[in-house]
Design a protein around this motif. Sequence first.
Motif, PDB file in Angstrom:
ATOM      1  N   UNK A 150     -38.732 -16.756 -42.894  1.00 52.39           N
ATOM      2  CA  UNK A 150     -37.603 -16.324 -42.088  1.00 52.39           C
ATOM      3  C   UNK A 150     -37.272 -14.890 -42.394  1.00 52.39           C
ATOM      4  N   UNK A 151     -36.194 -14.419 -41.844  1.00 51.35           N
ATOM      5  CA  UNK A 151     -35.768 -13.055 -42.140  1.00 51.35           C
ATOM      6  C   UNK A 151     -34.304 -12.887 -41.781  1.00 51.35           C
ATOM      7  N   UNK A 152     -33.681 -11.954 -42.492  1.00 53.40           N
ATOM      8  CA  UNK A 152     -32.324 -11.524 -42.151  1.00 53.40           C
ATOM      9  C   UNK A 152     -32.447 -10.085 -41.683  1.00 53.40           C
ATOM     10  N   UNK A 153     -31.891  -9.799 -40.541  1.00 53.10           N
ATOM     11  CA  UNK A 153     -32.137  -8.486 -39.935  1.00 53.10           C
ATOM     12  C   UNK A 153     -30.865  -7.914 -39.342  1.00 53.10           C
ATOM     13  N   UNK A 154     -30.791  -6.607 -39.328  1.00 51.11           N
ATOM     14  CA  UNK A 154     -29.720  -5.958 -38.590  1.00 51.11           C
ATOM     15  C   UNK A 154     -30.330  -4.810 -37.790  1.00 51.11           C
ATOM     16  N   UNK A 157     -33.097 -15.827 -39.109  1.00 54.50           N
ATOM     17  CA  UNK A 157     -33.898 -17.013 -38.799  1.00 54.50           C
ATOM     18  C   UNK A 157     -34.467 -17.546 -40.111  1.00 54.50           C
ATOM     19  N   UNK A 158     -34.581 -18.848 -40.198  1.00 54.78           N
ATOM     20  CA  UNK A 158     -35.096 -19.448 -41.433  1.00 54.78           C
ATOM     21  C   UNK A 158     -35.724 -20.797 -41.103  1.00 54.78           C
ATOM     22  N   UNK A 159     -36.883 -21.025 -41.656  1.00 51.00           N
ATOM     23  CA  UNK A 159     -37.593 -22.278 -41.420  1.00 51.00           C
ATOM     24  C   UNK A 159     -38.120 -22.816 -42.737  1.00 51.00           C
ATOM     25  N   UNK A 160     -37.982 -24.090 -42.929  1.00 52.55           N
ATOM     26  CA  UNK A 160     -38.552 -24.730 -44.118  1.00 52.55           C
ATOM     27  C   UNK A 160     -38.552 -26.232 -43.899  1.00 52.55           C
ATOM     28  N   UNK A 161     -39.192 -26.923 -44.808  1.00 56.74           N
ATOM     29  CA  UNK A 161     -39.177 -28.381 -44.718  1.00 56.74           C
ATOM     30  C   UNK A 161     -38.245 -28.940 -45.778  1.00 56.74           C
ATOM     31  N   UNK A 208     -33.613  -3.153 -39.800  1.00 57.82           N
ATOM     32  CA  UNK A 208     -33.880  -3.414 -41.215  1.00 57.82           C
ATOM     33  C   UNK A 208     -33.924  -4.923 -41.383  1.00 57.82           C
ATOM     34  N   UNK A 209     -35.060  -5.415 -41.895  1.00 57.67           N
ATOM     35  CA  UNK A 209     -35.209  -6.864 -42.048  1.00 57.67           C
ATOM     36  C   UNK A 209     -35.608  -7.179 -43.485  1.00 57.67           C
ATOM     37  N   UNK A 210     -35.026  -8.223 -44.014  1.00 64.10           N
ATOM     38  CA  UNK A 210     -35.374  -8.715 -45.347  1.00 64.10           C
ATOM     39  C   UNK A 210     -36.045 -10.072 -45.170  1.00 64.10           C
ATOM     40  N   UNK A 211     -37.309 -10.200 -45.584  1.00 66.02           N
ATOM     41  CA  UNK A 211     -37.966 -11.503 -45.433  1.00 66.02           C
ATOM     42  C   UNK A 211     -37.308 -12.554 -46.317  1.00 66.02           C
ATOM     43  N   UNK A 212     -37.249 -13.751 -45.808  1.00 67.16           N
ATOM     44  CA  UNK A 212     -36.719 -14.879 -46.566  1.00 67.16           C
ATOM     45  C   UNK A 212     -37.856 -15.873 -46.751  1.00 67.16           C
ATOM     46  N   UNK A 213     -38.079 -16.290 -47.969  1.00 64.99           N
ATOM     47  CA  UNK A 213     -39.152 -17.244 -48.213  1.00 64.99           C
ATOM     48  C   UNK A 213     -40.491 -16.557 -48.313  1.00 64.99           C
TER      49      UNK A 213
END
Lengths: 799, 57
Positions: free
Chosen positions: A247-251, A264-268, A791-796
Amino acid sequence: MPAHPRAARALFALLAPFALLVAVEPRAQATADAAPRGIVRDENMAPIAGAAIVVHDARGDTVATTTTDAQGAFTLRAIPFGEYTVEASAPGKADAHQHVVVSSSTTEAIELYCTEAKYTFRVVEKPPEAALPSRATGSVSQLGRAALQALPQGDDRAITDVLATQPGFVLDAFGNVYARGNHANVQYQVDGIPIPDSVGNLFAQALPVRLIQDVEILTGGMPAEFGDRLAAVVNVTSRHGGVTPEGSAQVRYGSFNTVEPGLSYARSLGPVGVFVGGSYLYSQRALDSPAVTPILHDDGQSGRAFLRVDVPASERDRIEVFASYAYNLFQIPIDPTVVPLDPTRPDLVRPVDQYGNASPPFVPHDTDATEREHELFAAASWVHAFSERAQLQIAPYYKLSYGALGSDPAHALGALADPGSTASDVTRRADHAGGVANVSTRVGNHTIKTGAQVDYLDGRTDFAEYVRDDASPAGGIDPAQTGRGSDHTRALLSGMYLQDRWERGRFSLNAGVRLDEQHVALASGGSDDQVGVSPRLGVSYAFRKELVLHAFAGVNWQPPSPLDAANAARILGVLPSTASVPYDIKAQTDAYGELGLDGRPWKALRLGAVGWGRYAWNQLDDTAIGETNLIANYNFQRGRAVGVEGRAELVLGHWLSAFGNVSWEIAQGQGIASARYLFTPDQLANQSWQTLDHAQTLTANLGATVREKLASLTVLAAYGSGLRTGPNNDQTVPQHVRVDATLQLAFDKVPLRPRVAIDVINLFDAQYAYRIANGFVGSSWAAPRSVFARLAIPLGEGG
Amino acid sequence: MNRLVLFCLFAVAGCGREDGRPDPPVQHLVPCDRDAGPDAPLACPSSDAGVRQDGGD
């Protein structure tokens, strides 16, 4: 070729038992997914039995496993279309893998070779190549997530802006797109579920790239499984949660004080896959302005949220729940170039523009007219695999669509407003409930699909029309002339289809027929029923795997939108309030054909060309009513359209990928045949062929992405020869070229691994109009050069 | 690379503003055409809002 209800009912009766039979037959395949087949061989071309097959998605998550049978063959069960890697392993053999693209319209053959370990050579990564020609029997293109993210604006790009880069599409004001000379009528489908109409075009705007894993775009030669809105089908596979969190957090920030945070974030969570996302946008240029920027009163904000949950209920059952919500609040822009009339000089009027169009009316600058929209869509999908060859999908859904236009009549009808001015408040709400059921079975080389869909609409439109009090020097609302009204629309749209895709060697055939019925309950107490039968036949022939010819001929039946029924015209005073308004809008029936050639002369280059033509009975178009955002359908007696498209795709290693396409089209209508009260006597008397105002003669796109390690630069150029304008729709607005560019940088060695992107939209500041003096607000101008930083920070791990 | 990012950020801050663009020229009223029909664009006053063909949806 008008529909014949008796013949249609007879066909319904013939098809229904068969559909039921196939539904209970334990060999079926859902239309949302595909079941690609393959074979595993050894170095002597002998099949390997018992080889293990594992399928990975783009993130590396395992999405399917199986083993080969005694003939070395395997079939993958319930794979949503998209891009995958298929791996084969056998004892004592070296592993093999193949990258495959699974689509709903064709099945790519998988051939894997597990050789003796002693023959295994050092694995050399194969450089990327242009995709092989599609064996589909219509015009299909497919974009994966990586291609979508490379486009300017990336995840924040609207799906309509993505479509506009594809051949056959024309971009219009407010983000509308038209395909192959057809007015609106783009069918969006998410995970196999067709999305019903909105009261506006909100759903298209509500579908951000952030939500999309893969998108398949069909612009012609649709198989029988697709119905109703057939200018184009946009078949979206949404992102879903897997083993690898991503996922990512972006502005995003930039021109017009635009701010857009998104997530956006996806996981199980155990066996359950979860994907959530959302965004909020504020901008001081929310709608296409009616004049060259700067413009007045054009702020807007919007919000998006979506959720997908995947539950593997059993080995054979998968349940998906999908929900999305969108919110928009727009100010209605005011054209600062329009001046008020001079009450001391009643002989003076506003000038016409260079095309002879009348000026839009003056809107007092303190008017605070706004449009507020909500849209909620929720669906559940149950996919049951009877066997490796057979699936069933059942998907109920609900959709709420709401739009409210507030005209601020107290200010809109103020002292400087024109004498006799009117303003309207309009609230529209549409509730849709429906569902789809699809099954298919594979018998030998045949894949037989059948299914049914139903959509119930309950729509309501409330109006209030205000007239200026010309007797008062300060203007304002004349209470004696205020009119109110309400329309209530109920309609049931249903359809069923049967199709067979037959593949034998180099030859593919897709034959099918669908039957659709629209039932509209009329305010008068009666009803209007229309039925359409649509036989379709497409063939493709692969001279070799790098050269494929396809041809298609068939009937497309497209029902009118029953929303905003024409009695709105009566309420708004277009007709006397005592006049009865007949519902005489007919469904459009097209005879459609196309012929295309798709080739890959070199591994780096793919070229394609297609020619298409359409002859329509009761061709649908629509018209704006008064100064409102109400649209009413009407019919031309006949319509005709023809076009030619060319496309190219170039892939040079990892460092360069490029595409180009050019589309030429003509679309015309003849003789207004329904809702005649909306037109002047001159318009009704005109029996000549008129070019439709949503057809653009020449459209071209060129795009290129250059990559260097963790940086990429994408440049996108779009050319349009101009949409129609003038009082008689016989002129065009000036041609334009717009260039967008985006630079994307990834900083993997910096904490949080930030991604930075700079988007420059309309790099050369071309000032051009989509529309002049046509549509709700008179004219619509594209945005000037605008610059945004993301600017986006990847999540996961997978972000 | 950092300089490039800084340059881009300055570009966003500096060039991303539409402020300062000149206002577009405004209309000037013209004499109406007394011989024009009631639906003609330059007809003398007393026309109403009417209906436009081919809305922008």
